[in-house]
Design an enzyme around this catalytic site. Structure first.
Site, PDB file in Angstrom:
ATOM      1  N   HIS A   1     -10.331  -5.353  -3.113  1.00 52.35           N
ATOM      2  CA  HIS A   1      -8.992  -5.545  -2.548  1.00 52.35           C
ATOM      3  C   HIS A   1      -9.094  -5.922  -1.083  1.00 52.35           C
ATOM      4  CE1 HIS A   1     -10.057  -1.264  -2.285  1.00 52.35           C
ATOM      5  NE2 HIS A   1      -9.384  -1.227  -1.146  1.00 52.35           N
TER       6      HIS A   1
ATOM      7  N   ASN B   1     -12.855  -3.022   2.550  1.00 53.36           N
ATOM      8  CA  ASN B   1     -13.842  -1.954   2.645  1.00 53.36           C
ATOM      9  C   ASN B   1     -14.782  -2.041   1.452  1.00 53.36           C
ATOM     10  OD1 ASN B   1     -12.684  -0.775   5.001  1.00 53.36           O
ATOM     11  ND2 ASN B   1     -11.098   0.158   3.731  1.00 53.36           N
TER      12      ASN B   1
ATOM     13  N   HIS C   1     -12.023  -1.359  -6.947  1.00 52.52           N
ATOM     14  CA  HIS C   1     -11.560  -2.661  -7.445  1.00 52.52           C
ATOM     15  C   HIS C   1     -11.335  -3.491  -6.186  1.00 52.52           C
ATOM     16  CE1 HIS C   1      -8.931  -5.085 -10.448  1.00 52.52           C
ATOM     17  NE2 HIS C   1      -8.842  -5.738  -9.286  1.00 52.52           N
TER      18      HIS C   1
ATOM     19  N   HIS D   1      -6.937  -5.696   2.333  1.00 53.71           N
ATOM     20  CA  HIS D   1      -5.795  -5.143   3.059  1.00 53.71           C
ATOM     21  C   HIS D   1      -5.268  -6.239   3.990  1.00 53.71           C
ATOM     22  CE1 HIS D   1      -6.885  -0.783   2.320  1.00 53.71           C
ATOM     23  NE2 HIS D   1      -8.059  -1.328   2.142  1.00 53.71           N
TER      24      HIS D   1
ATOM     25  N   THR E   1     -12.179   3.661  -1.288  1.00 52.33           N
ATOM     26  CA  THR E   1     -11.739   4.716  -2.210  1.00 52.33           C
ATOM     27  C   THR E   1     -11.399   4.179  -3.590  1.00 52.33           C
ATOM     28  OG1 THR E   1      -9.469   4.524  -1.412  1.00 52.33           O
ATOM     29  CG2 THR E   1     -10.857   6.189  -0.355  1.00 52.33           C
TER      30      THR E   1
ATOM     31  N   ASP F   1       0.853  -1.193   0.000  1.00 52.98           N
ATOM     32  CA  ASP F   1       0.000   0.000   0.000  1.00 52.98           C
ATOM     33  C   ASP F   1       0.888   1.241   0.000  1.00 52.98           C
ATOM     34  OD1 ASP F   1      -3.218   0.539   0.977  1.00 52.98           O
ATOM     35  OD2 ASP F   1      -1.803   2.202   1.128  1.00 52.98           O
TER      36      ASP F   1
ATOM     37  N   HIS G   1     -11.485  -7.593 -12.890  1.00 54.72           N
ATOM     38  CA  HIS G   1     -12.073  -6.429 -12.223  1.00 54.72           C
ATOM     39  C   HIS G   1     -13.396  -6.805 -11.570  1.00 54.72           C
ATOM     40  CE1 HIS G   1     -12.849  -2.183 -11.352  1.00 54.72           C
ATOM     41  NE2 HIS G   1     -14.113  -2.527 -11.540  1.00 54.72           N
TER      42      HIS G   1
END
Ligand code: 5GP
Ligand code: ZN
Length: 112
Positions: free
Chosen positions: A98, A85, A96, A100, A93, A29, A45
């Site tokens: 993801h 998220n 696509h 973390h 934000t 990140d 995607h």
């Protein structure tokens, strides 16, 4: 499609790669929130968790099968947190999907 993470996968935007196979990509990140903060993304995607379906959910299993390996590559020997998220209330934000992977220190007990 004007998607930041699709551009990262394509190599059009540079990133620090941690792991890659034919289906997924993992990279550091740009704004780490812990000593280790990696994003694991599908190469296909998918916008967010809301967009996971019976047809595409195998990629999520593949991501989670590989997260332990990615965590080890990053030196996460004492645990880590996986977060995704989804949508505005979660402050997503980049649209696509993801995950973390965060660790390298004792994290806050509260998640929100
Ligand atoms: P979100 O808020 O959507 O869950 O997470 C998006 C993440 O992408 C953020 O943690 C942010 O720091 C990271 N990010 C945004 N732009 C870039 C970029 O260009 N390169 C990298 N490596 N990470 C990015
Ligand atoms: Zn994308």
């Amino acid at each position: 499609m004007n998607c930041l993470f699709c551009k990262i996968i394509a190599g059009e935007i540079p990133s620090t790669k941690v792991y890659e196979d034919e289906k997924i990509f993992a990279f550091k990140d740009i704004n780490p929130q812990a000593p280790v903060h990696v994003l694991v993304i599908p190469k296909m995607h998918i916008a967010c968790v809301d967009e996971i379906t019976e047809e595409n959910s195998a990629i999520v299993a593949h991501i989670f099968q590989n997260i332990p390996k990615i965590a080890k590559l990053c030196g996460l020997e004492n645990g880590y947190r996986v977060i995704s998220n989804c949508g505005d209330d979660a402050c997503q934000t980049v649209k696509h999907l993801h995950f973390h992977v965060i660790g390298g220190a004792k994290l806050a007990e509260k998640m929100a």
